[in-house]
Design an enzyme around this catalytic site. Structure first.
Site, PDB file in Angstrom:
ATOM      1  N   GLY A  71       0.839  -1.197   0.000  1.00 55.53           N
ATOM      2  CA  GLY A  71       0.000   0.000   0.000  1.00 55.53           C
ATOM      3  C   GLY A  71       0.871   1.242   0.000  1.00 55.53           C
ATOM      4  O   GLY A  71       0.543   2.241  -0.645  1.00 55.53           O
ATOM      5  N   THR A  72       1.966   1.184   0.705  1.00 55.91           N
ATOM      6  CA  THR A  72       2.882   2.337   0.772  1.00 55.91           C
ATOM      7  C   THR A  72       3.400   2.694  -0.618  1.00 55.91           C
ATOM      8  O   THR A  72       3.388   3.865  -1.021  1.00 55.91           O
ATOM      9  CB  THR A  72       4.073   1.999   1.705  1.00 55.91           C
ATOM     10  OG1 THR A  72       3.555   1.736   3.011  1.00 55.91           O
ATOM     11  CG2 THR A  72       5.085   3.124   1.754  1.00 55.91           C
ATOM     12  N   GLN A 180      -7.483  -0.225   4.160  1.00 60.40           N
ATOM     13  CA  GLN A 180      -8.264  -0.885   5.224  1.00 60.40           C
ATOM     14  C   GLN A 180      -9.652  -1.327   4.764  1.00 60.40           C
ATOM     15  O   GLN A 180     -10.397  -1.918   5.546  1.00 60.40           O
ATOM     16  CB  GLN A 180      -8.401   0.042   6.445  1.00 60.40           C
ATOM     17  CG  GLN A 180      -7.083   0.339   7.149  1.00 60.40           C
ATOM     18  CD  GLN A 180      -6.516  -0.866   7.931  1.00 60.40           C
ATOM     19  OE1 GLN A 180      -7.221  -1.845   8.210  1.00 60.40           O
ATOM     20  NE2 GLN A 180      -5.249  -0.795   8.298  1.00 60.40           N
ATOM     21  N   SER A 200      -3.727  -3.399  -0.160  1.00 61.25           N
ATOM     22  CA  SER A 200      -2.599  -4.210   0.318  1.00 61.25           C
ATOM     23  C   SER A 200      -3.114  -5.557   0.812  1.00 61.25           C
ATOM     24  O   SER A 200      -3.989  -5.610   1.697  1.00 61.25           O
ATOM     25  CB  SER A 200      -1.902  -3.451   1.445  1.00 61.25           C
ATOM     26  OG  SER A 200      -0.753  -4.125   1.845  1.00 61.25           O
ATOM     27  N   CYS A 316       3.067   1.439  11.888  1.00 58.04           N
ATOM     28  CA  CYS A 316       4.106   2.211  11.200  1.00 58.04           C
ATOM     29  C   CYS A 316       4.531   3.430  12.003  1.00 58.04           C
ATOM     30  O   CYS A 316       5.495   4.085  11.680  1.00 58.04           O
ATOM     31  CB  CYS A 316       3.605   2.680   9.843  1.00 58.04           C
ATOM     32  SG  CYS A 316       3.054   1.337   8.836  1.00 58.04           S
TER      33      CYS A 316
HETATM   34  N1  PLP Z   1      -2.533   2.944   4.328  1.00 60.69           N
HETATM   35  C1  PLP Z   1      -3.211   2.501   5.395  1.00 60.69           C
HETATM   36  C2  PLP Z   1      -4.531   3.103   5.715  1.00 60.69           C
HETATM   37  C3  PLP Z   1      -2.679   1.470   6.196  1.00 60.69           C
HETATM   38  O1  PLP Z   1      -3.371   1.041   7.237  1.00 60.69           O
HETATM   39  C4  PLP Z   1      -1.427   0.919   5.850  1.00 60.69           C
HETATM   40  C5  PLP Z   1      -0.809  -0.123   6.687  1.00 60.69           C
HETATM   41  O2  PLP Z   1      -0.809  -0.027   7.902  1.00 60.69           O
HETATM   42  C6  PLP Z   1      -0.775   1.414   4.711  1.00 60.69           C
HETATM   43  C7  PLP Z   1      -1.352   2.417   3.971  1.00 60.69           C
HETATM   44  C8  PLP Z   1       0.537   0.844   4.269  1.00 60.69           C
HETATM   45  O3  PLP Z   1       0.325  -0.392   3.658  1.00 60.69           O
HETATM   46  P1  PLP Z   1       1.541  -1.431   3.532  1.00 60.69           P
HETATM   47  O4  PLP Z   1       1.728  -2.037   4.893  1.00 60.69           O
HETATM   48  O5  PLP Z   1       1.073  -2.434   2.523  1.00 60.69           O
HETATM   49  O6  PLP Z   1       2.715  -0.670   3.081  1.00 60.69           O
END
Ligand code: PLP
Length: 363
Positions: A71-72, A180, A200, A316
């Protein structure tokens, strides 16, 4: 000690059926999808079959689905490319976005001399649509609106349809971080005005390291990573074949447990006494953010000692003294805040045990 895992918004356990779907692409079919021979073609078929399946489930076209590492990464791609390739000069976002959005906006805004502003939130952390409308109306530059579909700490849900309609009306691009919600809520992109979404797999019992970016076909963005022509030139690098297969399988399996998880959350709400709920407890059914009295300041540590894994907020941002999300809500500094997040692998017996443990420690 049998541990209880209630930190599913941070990540979920891999579903054994997802693992079964992935294993052949780790063992029997080791090909590189870019290879022209039969073993390569098997891997290519797996990737394209997964893409079609995901596209159907999200109401998108297969050529609008791009697989990424997370997702990042997807959030980074949208924000950087919107500025660089689609000439966005102003970004409207919210102060409670995930850091994968907020830090990325800060970075690229500085680098490209682009401005950004935050939309106002109400007392429970919901986006004030009137303020969004006012900001869209006042801005005469190319705008990207980046607002998450559900907040990972407090569970608030965005009216994605209403935001999309405003963006369409004022000719703004719209990105929604749906990390989410994809895999938890039905999302029909053919019925929404949204240009980009991020998702993700590890948030819905798929593998870690497998993300998705949806790009509506009218938005020609370019790659951030240079190299091969994978993902139709948008993301260089050999595809994570097993991870992509796992993404599609997890998405196929995930939604049917929603009513069960909803009940678990309602059960915990009913069992907790003398607490306040942060954000909107009627939002995301997988997340409940609870404000306990200050005298319970060691609750995370005490629960961990008893084998109960919950969190103070986003994984994070675990180094932050107070979450940047809760800081936006009134009175959250008066409580000790704990995020409980649920999955299909939790049971009602676990919820009872959590409530009893809290009672046993703090009376
Ligand atoms: N965006 C949201 C709302 C998230 O909850 C998260 C993960 O905690 C991310 C982005 C990042 O996703 P990823 O862990 O796949 O990098």
């Amino acid at each position: 000690m049998q541990r209880i895992y209630l930190d599913n918004a941070a990540t979920t356990a891999l579903d054994p059926d997802v693992l079964d779907a992935m294993l052949p692409y780790l063992l029997q079919h080791p090909g590189n999808p870019s290879s022209a021979h039969s073993i390569g073609r098997e891997a290519r078929l797996a990737v394209e079959t997964a893409r079609k399946s995901v596209a159907v489930q999200l109401g998108a076209k297969a050529n609008e689905i791009f697989f990424t590492s997370s997702g990042t990464e997807s959030n980074n791609m949208v924000i950087a490319s919107a500025i660089r390739d689609l000439h966005v000069a102003h970004i409207i976002t919210s102060p409670i976005e995930h850091h994968a959005v907020l830090h990325t906006i800060e970075q690229y805004a500085r680098q490209y001399n682009v401005t950004f502003s935050f939309v106002q939130l109400d007392e429970t952390g919901h986006v004030e649509l009137r303020d969004l409308k006012r900001q869209l109306l006042d801005c005469n530059q190319r705008v990207l609106v980046s607002l998450m579909h559900a907040n990972n700490e407090i569970g608030n849900l965005l009216d994605i349809e209403a935001v999309g309609n405003l963006c369409r009306r004022y000719n703004a691009l719209f990105h929604s971080d749906c990390v989410q919600t994809v895999g938890h809520y039905p999302i029909d992109l053919s019925q929404l005005y949204v240009n980009f979404i991020s998702a993700s797999a590890h948030k819905f019992h798929g593998p870690k390291g497998s993300g998705l970016l949806y790009v509506h076909q009218n938005n020609p963005i370019k790659s951030l990573i240079y190299g091969g022509a994978q993902e139709r030139g948008l993301r260089a690098g050999t595809e994570n074949v097993a991870g992509i297969v796992g993404f599609a399988k997890a998405l196929e399996l995930s939604m049917s447990h929603a009513p069960y998880i909803r009940e678990l959350k309602a059960y915990l709400v009913a069992k907790l006494e003398g607490v306040r709920f942060n954000g909107d407890p009627s939002g995301l059914y997988t997340v409940l953010n609870v404000g306990f009295p200050k005298r319970m300041e060691n609750i995370l540590f005490e629960l961990d000692l008893k084998g109960i894994c919950v969190s103070g907020g986003s994984a994070c941002s675990s180094g932050e003294s107070q979450s940047h999300v809760l800081r936006q809500l009134p009175h959250t500094d008066e409580t000790v805040n704990v995020r409980f997040s649920f999955s299909k692998f939790n049971t009602a017996a676990e919820i009872v045990q959590v409530a009893q443990t809290i009672k046993a420690i703090y009376g």
